[in-house]
Design an enzyme around this catalytic site. Structure first.
Site, PDB file in Angstrom:
ATOM      1  N   SER A   1       0.848  -1.188   0.000  1.00  0.00           N
ATOM      2  CA  SER A   1       0.000   0.000   0.000  1.00  0.00           C
ATOM      3  C   SER A   1       0.883   1.236   0.000  1.00  0.00           C
ATOM      4  CB  SER A   1      -0.883  -0.007   1.257  1.00  0.00           C
ATOM      5  OG  SER A   1      -1.560   1.222   1.427  1.00  0.00           O
TER       6      SER A   1
ATOM      7  N   TYR B   1      -3.795  -0.716   9.947  1.00  0.00           N
ATOM      8  CA  TYR B   1      -3.564  -0.968   8.522  1.00  0.00           C
ATOM      9  C   TYR B   1      -2.178  -0.496   8.115  1.00  0.00           C
ATOM     10  CZ  TYR B   1      -4.503  -0.964   3.469  1.00  0.00           C
ATOM     11  OH  TYR B   1      -4.458  -1.205   2.114  1.00  0.00           O
TER      12      TYR B   1
END
Length: 252
Positions: free
Chosen positions: A144, A157
């Protein structure tokens, strides 16, 4: 006729979380490149992707798996080792939890880390071991932009995706000399379920788009080509790399 270095004919690729979004697009992209597929994911969620892949003429199997269940991961990996020669593993399954850091509970934290990092590691360990023994294989994990940045209200996350980037490099160091390339893709702001809240917030959406030189949100298909590249022999000398696919976000 010279074979394209991007040709995956005769190779078996496992994709986790392939039921929709990035995972579905990656599975379809690999099938178009010639790969056969095994789709791992939650029960009842992979069938649409199975049909898309089968329509392209690829062999495809669907296996139910919650990657946070480590006993199930071990069982499924052992079964796949007996029934398939897995040449490519794409770790796509992932979840996100948005909350102020002061409000994050233990269970919420653990759930994100278990899916995004712990389950990813043990599935990679168990499907990667036969690759190492054979001296050939590809591992591609979905990282990410938050493998590099902190984000807002996504502490678990961001921590898990930083872990994916670090694990990619660690495994590349160990497995590269044994003929297995381990890389990751860091998607930018994509039109997926994970970004629904951002896209529905006019102020956040506008500020995000203003920073992206491409001037648009990415699509799952934008990631599929990168996955095919990293899964193919065209990337035999690419190892331990986190490939950003973000429309230029990180360049700003």
């Amino acid at each position: 006729m010279t074979t394209s270095p991007f040709d995956l004919t005769g190779r078996c690729a496992v994709v986790t979380g392939a039921g929709r979004g990035l995972g579905q697009a990656v599975a379809v992209g690999l099938a178009r490149a010639g790969a056969d597929l095994v789709l791992l994911g939650r029960p009842g969620r992979q069938e649409a992707t199975r049909d898309l892949v089968a329509a392209l003429g690829a062999k495809v199997d669907v296996v139910d798996l919650d990657v946070s269940d480590l006993d199930a991961v071990a069982e499924v990996a052992a079964d796949l080792d007996r029934s398939h020669q897995v040449d490519v593993l794409v770790n796509n399954a992932g979840i996100i939890d948005r909350a102020d850091s002061v409000d994050v509970g233990r269970d919420d934290w653990q759930r994100v880390v278990d899916v995004n990092l712990t389950g990813l590691f043990f599935l990679t360990q168990q499907l990667g071991a036969p690759m190492v023994a054979r001296g050939h294989g590809k591992v591609v994990s979905i990282a990410s932009l938050l493998s590099f940045q902190g984000g807002l209200r996504v502490a678990s996350y961001a921590a898990s995706k930083h872990g994916v980037a670090g694990l990619t490099k660690a495994l590349a160091n160990e497995w590269g000399p044994r003929g297995v390339q381990v890389n990751a893709i860091a998607p930018g702001y994509m039109v997926t379920d994970n970004t629904t809240a951002l896209r529905e917030d006019p102020d956040r959406s506008r500020s995000i788009l203003e920073r992206i030189p491409a001037g648009r949100w990415g699509t799952p298909e934008d990631v599929a080509g990168a996955a095919v590249f990293l899964a193919s022999s065209a990337a035999d000398y690419v190892n331990g790399h986190v490939l950003v696919v973000d429309g230029g976000w990180m360049a700003r």
